[in-house]
Write a protein that holds these residues in place. Structure first.
Motif, PDB file in Angstrom:
ATOM      1  N   ARG A 171       3.825  41.773   0.893  1.00  0.00           N
ATOM      2  CA  ARG A 171       4.934  42.319   1.408  1.00  0.00           C
ATOM      3  C   ARG A 171       6.436  41.816   1.083  1.00  0.00           C
ATOM      4  O   ARG A 171       6.522  40.841   0.235  1.00  0.00           O
ATOM      5  N   LYS A 172       7.339  42.634   1.159  1.00  0.00           N
ATOM      6  CA  LYS A 172       8.647  42.321   0.787  1.00  0.00           C
ATOM      7  C   LYS A 172       9.498  41.743   1.968  1.00  0.00           C
ATOM      8  O   LYS A 172       9.192  41.790   3.159  1.00  0.00           O
ATOM      9  N   GLY A 173      10.367  40.928   1.563  1.00  0.00           N
ATOM     10  CA  GLY A 173      11.011  40.352   2.720  1.00  0.00           C
ATOM     11  C   GLY A 173      12.431  39.726   2.236  1.00  0.00           C
ATOM     12  O   GLY A 173      12.824  39.664   0.998  1.00  0.00           O
ATOM     13  N   TYR A 174      13.254  39.536   3.157  1.00  0.00           N
ATOM     14  CA  TYR A 174      14.720  38.963   2.836  1.00  0.00           C
ATOM     15  C   TYR A 174      14.760  37.772   3.977  1.00  0.00           C
ATOM     16  O   TYR A 174      14.163  37.492   4.793  1.00  0.00           O
ATOM     17  N   ASP A 175      15.744  37.072   3.655  1.00  0.00           N
ATOM     18  CA  ASP A 175      16.311  35.880   4.225  1.00  0.00           C
ATOM     19  C   ASP A 175      16.015  36.071   5.868  1.00  0.00           C
ATOM     20  O   ASP A 175      15.420  35.143   6.417  1.00  0.00           O
ATOM     21  N   THR A 176      16.579  37.055   6.576  1.00  0.00           N
ATOM     22  CA  THR A 176      16.247  37.104   7.704  1.00  0.00           C
ATOM     23  C   THR A 176      15.009  37.451   8.340  1.00  0.00           C
ATOM     24  O   THR A 176      14.850  37.360   9.457  1.00  0.00           O
ATOM     25  N   VAL A 177      14.432  38.072   7.484  1.00  0.00           N
ATOM     26  CA  VAL A 177      12.994  38.525   7.785  1.00  0.00           C
ATOM     27  C   VAL A 177      12.284  37.139   7.728  1.00  0.00           C
ATOM     28  O   VAL A 177      11.403  36.904   8.606  1.00  0.00           O
ATOM     29  N   PHE A 178      12.337  36.303   6.932  1.00  0.00           N
ATOM     30  CA  PHE A 178      11.815  35.047   7.240  1.00  0.00           C
ATOM     31  C   PHE A 178      12.083  34.265   8.249  1.00  0.00           C
ATOM     32  O   PHE A 178      11.339  33.388   8.910  1.00  0.00           O
ATOM     33  N   GLN A 179      13.139  34.217   8.518  1.00  0.00           N
ATOM     34  CA  GLN A 179      13.836  33.481   9.634  1.00  0.00           C
ATOM     35  C   GLN A 179      13.204  34.061  10.809  1.00  0.00           C
ATOM     36  O   GLN A 179      12.806  33.236  11.889  1.00  0.00           O
ATOM     37  N   ALA A 180      12.906  35.283  10.937  1.00  0.00           N
ATOM     38  CA  ALA A 180      12.411  35.842  12.296  1.00  0.00           C
ATOM     39  C   ALA A 180      10.957  35.500  12.095  1.00  0.00           C
ATOM     40  O   ALA A 180      10.414  34.721  13.229  1.00  0.00           O
ATOM     41  N   LEU A 181      10.043  35.847  11.100  1.00  0.00           N
ATOM     42  CA  LEU A 181       8.647  35.450  11.016  1.00  0.00           C
ATOM     43  C   LEU A 181       8.302  34.044  11.318  1.00  0.00           C
ATOM     44  O   LEU A 181       7.245  33.592  11.739  1.00  0.00           O
ATOM     45  N   SER A 182       9.126  33.180  10.621  1.00  0.00           N
ATOM     46  CA  SER A 182       8.855  31.865  10.813  1.00  0.00           C
ATOM     47  C   SER A 182       9.180  30.871  12.008  1.00  0.00           C
ATOM     48  O   SER A 182       8.521  29.827  12.260  1.00  0.00           O
ATOM     49  N   GLY A 183       9.637  31.472  13.192  1.00  0.00           N
ATOM     50  CA  GLY A 183      10.171  31.026  14.300  1.00  0.00           C
ATOM     51  C   GLY A 183      11.465  30.567  14.452  1.00  0.00           C
ATOM     52  O   GLY A 183      11.767  30.283  15.460  1.00  0.00           O
ATOM     53  N   ILE A 184      12.013  30.433  13.137  1.00  0.00           N
ATOM     54  CA  ILE A 184      13.610  29.785  13.191  1.00  0.00           C
ATOM     55  C   ILE A 184      14.494  30.602  14.083  1.00  0.00           C
ATOM     56  O   ILE A 184      15.121  30.084  14.792  1.00  0.00           O
ATOM     57  N   MET A 185      14.262  31.988  14.017  1.00  0.00           N
ATOM     58  CA  MET A 185      15.200  33.076  14.676  1.00  0.00           C
ATOM     59  C   MET A 185      15.087  32.791  16.376  1.00  0.00           C
ATOM     60  O   MET A 185      15.840  32.813  17.082  1.00  0.00           O
ATOM     61  N   SER A 186      13.731  32.378  16.694  1.00  0.00           N
ATOM     62  CA  SER A 186      13.320  32.338  18.102  1.00  0.00           C
ATOM     63  C   SER A 186      13.988  30.931  18.773  1.00  0.00           C
ATOM     64  O   SER A 186      14.009  30.897  19.894  1.00  0.00           O
ATOM     65  N   LEU A 187      14.244  30.055  17.580  1.00  0.00           N
ATOM     66  CA  LEU A 187      14.931  28.666  17.901  1.00  0.00           C
ATOM     67  C   LEU A 187      16.267  28.668  18.235  1.00  0.00           C
ATOM     68  O   LEU A 187      16.958  27.760  18.346  1.00  0.00           O
ATOM     69  N   THR A 188      16.889  29.676  17.638  1.00  0.00           N
ATOM     70  CA  THR A 188      18.269  29.821  17.231  1.00  0.00           C
ATOM     71  C   THR A 188      19.073  30.611  18.427  1.00  0.00           C
ATOM     72  O   THR A 188      18.832  31.695  18.459  1.00  0.00           O
ATOM     73  N   GLY A 189      20.283  30.047  18.969  1.00  0.00           N
ATOM     74  CA  GLY A 189      21.031  30.498  20.012  1.00  0.00           C
ATOM     75  C   GLY A 189      20.805  30.048  21.399  1.00  0.00           C
ATOM     76  O   GLY A 189      20.319  28.758  21.452  1.00  0.00           O
ATOM     77  N   HIS A 190      21.359  30.617  22.457  1.00  0.00           N
ATOM     78  CA  HIS A 190      21.362  29.768  23.743  1.00  0.00           C
ATOM     79  C   HIS A 190      20.181  30.537  24.501  1.00  0.00           C
ATOM     80  O   HIS A 190      19.504  31.443  24.387  1.00  0.00           O
ATOM     81  N   PRO A 191      19.624  29.667  25.587  1.00  0.00           N
ATOM     82  CA  PRO A 191      18.558  30.205  26.442  1.00  0.00           C
ATOM     83  C   PRO A 191      18.755  31.573  27.059  1.00  0.00           C
ATOM     84  O   PRO A 191      17.833  32.284  27.201  1.00  0.00           O
TER      85      PRO A 191
END
Length: 395
Positions: free
Chosen positions: A135-155
Motif C-alpha cells: 500500500r501507498k500512504g501519506y502522513d495523514t493516512v497513517f494518522q487515520a489508520l493508526s488511531g491518532i486521528m480518532s484521538l485528536t479533536g474535541h468530543p
C-alpha cells in the motif's frame, strides 16, 4: 568537531521523513549525499510555499547541509554509479516501495555483498512484510489508520489531523535512531545490517498511553480536546482577553491553583484533594475553573500561576512560539545564505552536546550542484565521462 564527522550517508529518500532524518545526520557532522532525479529532483522542490527565486521553503526545511547528486536510477550506468557510492557509504536511507531498490540492483543483499559494513535503512509506509506492505500512504493516512486521528479533536467534533505532519516527523526521528544504533552495532560486530522501518509501526508505538487504557481497563479512548483523560486539571481554558491558557497540575498544585483563582470552596473540599477525586467530579471542577479563568487576562494569569509553581502554558500561535524570548535565548532559529534566495531563516537541530555551539544551519543544495564533485572525488570519473553521462541523461 561534530560527532558524526567522517560518516558518509547516501540518501535516496524524498519528501519528508527520510530527508528530515538525513538533515539531522548532516547537522551532526555526517556527509550526506542526496540522490535526486535529473531534471526535477526531490518532488518537494516543487512544493509550496515558493520563494521569489523559485525555490521551495518546504524543501529548505528538510534538506539543509546536504550535497545533491542527480542520477537516473532507471539506467544501467546510473545504477552502477549508485552502487559505487553505496560501496563507499556508512549509511544508506531509502523510502521507495518494497522491491523497488531490488529492481534497480540496489537492494540490501546486492549492496551488502559490496559493503558488508553498510547500514541500510528502508523507511516505508507499512514495512517490507505484512498484508499492507504494497500500500501507498501519506502522513495523514497513517494518522487515520493508526488511531491518532480518532484521538485528536474535541468530543463533539469530527476527527482531526495533528497540526504538524506527526507521522512523517516521528518516523524521521526513528530513522535517525536506526542509523545511530546501526553505527554502534557495527562498531561492536564490524558489520552493518538492514533496518525495516515502517511508518505505521512508528505510529502504533505512539499509542502507548491509549494502549495502556485498553490493556488495563478495556477502554478504547476517544477525543478529549485539550483535556487529559487521566488528570484533572489538565486542559486549556479561555481567558478574559480571548486568549487560551493550558493549566496542568498534580495534587501538590491543586491548593495553590485554587488560591490564585479564589476557589476556596473547591480547595476546602477533601474529596478534591486527590486526582482520583477530581476525576470523579471532572465536570464540576472544569466548570468552576473555566468560570474563574474567564475573569483573567491570559498573560497575567499565566504569571500568577507560575509564581506559585502551578504549571501553565499560554496557547500560542506558531509565530508567537518562534519569537518567544526563551526560543531566542536558546538560538533555535538560525539562518543560512542561499545562492539564489539569499539570507533565509531555519530551525536548528535541538541537540546540544557539552554546550557545543554548532555552526549556522547548512545550506539546501541546488539540484545537482555537487554531481561532478562527488562523482569525480569519490568514484574518480573524469570530465569526459561526466560529459557523456550528462548527455545521455544519466546525471
Amino acid at each position: 568537531m561534530r560527532p558524526l564527522e567522517g560518516v558518509t550517508v547516501v540518501d535516496f529518500s524524498r519528501v519528508l521523513a527520510g530527508p528530515l532524518a538525513t538533515q539531522i545526520l548532516a547537522d551532526l557532522g555526517a556527509e550526506v549525499i542526496k540522490i535526486e532525479r535529473p531534471g526535477g529532483g526531490d518532488e518537494s522542490r516543487s512544493f509550496e510555499p515558493r520563494l521569489p527565486g523559485g525555490e521551495s521553503a518546504y524543501f529548505f526545511a528538510f534538506n539543509r547541509g546536504k550535497r545533491s547528486v542527480t542520477l537516473n536510477l532507471r539506467t544501467p550506468r546510473g545504477q552502477e554509479i549508485a552502487r559505487g557510492l553505496a560501496a563507499r557509504a556508512d549509511v544508506l536511507v531509502e523510502n521507495f516501495m518494497p522491491g523497488t531498490m531490488d529492481k534497480h540492483g540496489l537492494g540490501y543483499e546486492a549492496l551488502e555483498a559490496l559493503n558488508p559494513g553498510l547500514i541500510y535503512i528502508s523507511s516505508t509506509g507499512f514495512g517490507q512484510s505484512g498484508p499492507y506492505a504494497d500500500r501507498k500512504g501519506y502522513d495523514t493516512v497513517f494518522q487515520a489508520l493508526s488511531g491518532i486521528m480518532s484521538l485528536t479533536g474535541h468530543p463533539d467534533t469530527p476527527p482531526a489531523k495533528v497540526g504538524i505532519p506527526v507521522s512523517d516527523m516521528t518516523s524521521g526521528l526513528w530513522i535517525v535512531i536506526s542509523a545511530l544504533t546501526g553505527l554502534m552495532e557495527r562498531r561492536n560486530s564490524g558489520r552493518g545490517g538492514h533496518v525495516d522501518l515502517a511508518m505505521m509501526d512508528v505510529q502504533a508505538s505512539l499509542l502507548a498511553l491509549a494502549a495502556a487504557r485498553i490493556f488495563a481497563l478495556d477502554d478504547d479512548p476517544g477525543r478529549t480536546g485539550t483535556a487529559h483523560p487521566g488528570r484533572v486539571p489538565s486542559e486549556a481554558f479561555r481567558c478574559a482577553d480571548g486568549g487560551w491558557l493550558h493549566i496542568s497540575g498534580s495534587d501538590q498544585h491543586w491548593a495553590p491553583l485554587c488560591g490564585v483563582l479564589g476557589l476556596h470552596e473547591l480547595a476546602a473540599d477533601p474529596a478534591l484533594a486527590s486526582n482520583e477525586g477530581r476525576l470523579a467530579q471532572r465536570e464540576r471542577v472544569k466548570a468552576e475553573l473555566a468560570a474563574a479563568v474567564a475573569g483573567w487576562p491570559r498573560d497575567q494569569l499565566a504569571e500568577a500561576l507560575r509564581a506559585v509553581d502551578v504549571p501553565a502554558g499560554e496557547v500560542k500561535s506558531a509565530r508567537e512560539a518562534l519569537s518567544d524570548p526563551h526560543i531566542d535565548a536558546r538560538r533555535m532559529v538560525g539562518q543560512f545564505d542561499h545562492p539564489t534566495e539569499g539570507r533565509f531563516s531555519a530551525l536548528r537541530t535541538p541537540l546540544r552536546l557539552d554546550e557545543t555551539e554548532y555552526p549556522e544551519p547548512g545550506v539546501p543544495p541546488l539540484l545537482g550542484a555537487d554531481t561532478d564533485a562527488v562523482l569525480s572525488g569519490l568514484l574518480g570519473l573524469d570530465e569526459a565521462e561526466l560529459a557523456r553521462l550528462r548527455e545521455e541523461g544519466t546525471i
